[in-house]
Design an enzyme around this catalytic site. Structure first.
Site, short mmCIF file in Angstrom:
data_model
loop_
_atom_site.label_atom_id
_atom_site.label_comp_id
_atom_site.label_asym_id
_atom_site.label_seq_id
_atom_site.Cartn_x
_atom_site.Cartn_y
_atom_site.Cartn_z
N SER A 24 0.61 -97.19 -8.59
CA SER A 24 1.24 -96.14 -9.39
C SER A 24 0.16 -95.26 -10.02
CB SER A 24 2.13 -96.76 -10.47
OG SER A 24 1.39 -97.65 -11.29
N PHE A 72 6.63 -101.86 -1.76
CA PHE A 72 6.89 -103.23 -2.19
C PHE A 72 6.41 -103.41 -3.62
CE2 PHE A 72 2.77 -103.10 -0.10
CZ PHE A 72 1.94 -103.84 -0.93
N ARG A 98 -6.52 -102.00 -22.97
CA ARG A 98 -7.97 -102.12 -23.19
C ARG A 98 -8.35 -103.44 -23.86
NH1 ARG A 98 -6.18 -97.15 -24.50
NH2 ARG A 98 -6.82 -95.44 -23.12
N ARG A 99 -7.62 -104.47 -23.52
CA ARG A 99 -7.95 -105.81 -24.04
C ARG A 99 -8.25 -106.80 -22.92
NH1 ARG A 99 -3.68 -106.91 -29.02
NH2 ARG A 99 -3.65 -104.79 -29.87
N VAL A 113 2.95 -105.02 -11.34
CA VAL A 113 1.83 -105.14 -12.28
C VAL A 113 2.07 -104.21 -13.47
CG1 VAL A 113 -0.65 -104.85 -12.60
CG2 VAL A 113 0.24 -105.72 -10.43
N SER A 114 1.99 -104.74 -14.66
CA SER A 114 2.16 -103.91 -15.86
C SER A 114 1.42 -104.52 -17.03
CB SER A 114 3.65 -103.74 -16.21
OG SER A 114 4.17 -104.94 -16.78
N VAL A 115 1.07 -103.64 -17.98
CA VAL A 115 0.48 -104.06 -19.25
C VAL A 115 1.21 -103.29 -20.35
CG1 VAL A 115 -1.58 -104.15 -20.69
CG2 VAL A 115 -1.77 -104.53 -18.22
N TYR A 125 -7.38 -99.42 -9.31
CA TYR A 125 -7.61 -100.58 -8.46
C TYR A 125 -8.91 -100.56 -7.68
CZ TYR A 125 -2.95 -101.88 -9.80
OH TYR A 125 -1.86 -102.25 -10.56
#
Length: 409
Positions: free
Chosen positions: A118, A409, A90-91, A82-84, A123
């Site tokens: 991370s 994982f 903030r979008r 998972v990444s942004v 979450y």
């Protein structure tokens, strides 16, 4: 700006992976590691958010199983990669990807979703609770003695190259994976994970080796480890880095611990990921010189409260109505009657008055038996609505062995 959320496809893989690796610091995994995760990833349930011709968000899914109290392995959607992009914070990028994933998991029928975080603060708002912890230790092996169990001298030890013995070790792992909540019965392809040992990730350590513990020719345990030599004016002060240690009984564990603590020119035995109730805590003469540390590991959320709670057993008989709040998965909202015990359970919607009220993240934290419902109540995360219900439910949810996630994982 025109953003598009779409399912991951083979032609998109390289750009998607590049975006992920840059989001995690710009270091690229070894080709064999990239290939493993490409093979394991469920492309149909993995996504990318694209801004024009470039991905600015990544979200992966793995089809997994996790052992729950009672020894059953339940299907779980493993959230990963998972990444942004920093340009798109903030979008609502993560929220849109998570929304798509949770709906997909419901359609697929997994009762659980799991992840490692991370950044743990992210979450909880999506209903994930910290369900396991891990213990790390750096044991000063020249200043710590060992009090080993009977039968250690009946164990034969041998050192082997990983590829030669990985199959036997995987068979033993498969048996042990059903004995402790939080462990993963590995699906086909996952047996390649322990063999990953790219030189770029060794940080000055040797290539890895296995030591086998056998009794009358039968494998009773193994450890996967590497050596990191280091010297100072007074002499050698190297480190034994233990990556896996699995044993079917106390004698095999003790024999492996004695071997790993006795390798020449080493002064520290480093254990990076062990259960919080690991046996070495009761075999070392001075636990303070083991320099232990505890950290959160596996985050869990029920995708289907009824199926999840009915899928595990309970330490004592329990009959409790839970009022669950779940903003991300509204199908879980409402009151659920859980009835069961050591032999099994049922959990169904009910109109009866609630005994406890809690958010789904608190239920996820308590689900594997490692976090007490009573402790969560003390933090204001669980509300007791009927006197006495909390103590009975907290006791029923416990596990004899602390839940543990054996690898990431």
């Amino acid at each position: 700006m025109s953003n598009e959320l779409r399912v991951l496809t083979e032609p998109d893989w390289k750009a998607w992976l590049d975006a992920l690796e840059w989001a995690f610091g710009g270091l690229h995994d070894a080709p064999e590691e990239q290939q493993l995760w490409r093979d394991l990833l469920d492309f149909d349930r993995s996504f990318g958010l694209w801004d024009g011709d470039r991905p600015v968000g990544t979200f992966g899914t793995l089809a997994m199983e996790v052992t729950v109290p009672g020894g059953t392995a339940l299907a779980a959607a493993g959230v990963t990669t998972v990444s942004v992009a920093a340009t798109h914070r903030r979008r609502g990028v993560l929220r849109s990807m998570m929304r798509r994933a949770l709906d997909t998991y419901r359609e697929s029928g997994e009762p659980l979703a799991i992840l490692t975080a991370s950044e743990p603060a992210i979450y909880g708002r999506f209903g994930f609770g910290a369900a396991t912890q891990s213990l790390a230790a750096d044991i000063e092996i020249h200043r710590v003695g060992l009090d080993l169990p009977a039968g250690v001298d009946d164990i034969a030890l041998s050192v082997a190259e990983p590829a030669a013995v990985a199959g036997r070790c995987e068979e033993l792992y498969a048996r042990l994976a059903r004995t402790r909540p939080g462990m993963f019965p590995r699906q086909p392809g996952w047996e390649r994970l322990p063999l990953l040992d790219p030189p770029q990730d060794r940080a000055g350590a040797s290539e890895q080796r296995y030591v086998l513990a056998e009794r009358d020719g039968e494998l009773a345990g193994y450890a996967r480890y590497a050596l990191k030599p280091e010297w100072e004016a007074a002499g050698a002060k190297g480190t034994v880095i233990v990556r896996d240690l699995e044993a079917a009984d106390p004698a095999a564990y003790g024999a492996l611990l004695r071997y790993l603590s006795g390798i020449d020119l080493m002064s520290t035995l480093s254990l990076a990921n062990r259960p919080v109730d690991d046996a070495f805590l009761h075999m070392v003469s001075d636990v303070r010189r083991a320099r232990t540390r505890v950290q959160d590991r596996l985050y869990l959320r029920p995708m289907d409260v009824g199926a999840a709670l009915a899928g595990r057993t309970y330490a004592t008989e329990v009959d409790v109505v839970l009022d669950v709040s779940d903003a991300s998965c509204p199908w879980n909202e409402g009151r659920w009657r859980l009835s069961g015990g050591p032999k099994g359970a049922v959990c169904e919607p009910t109109a009866d008055a609630a005994d406890l009220a809690l958010p789904v993240a608190a239920l996820g934290a308590a689900y594997l038996g490692g976090t007490s419902l009573a402790a969560l109540a003390a933090a204001g995360r669980v509300e007791e609505l009927r006197p006495g219900a909390l103590a009975r439910a907290a006791t029923a949810f416990t596990s004899p062995l602390a839940p543990w996630m054996p690898h990431g994982f």
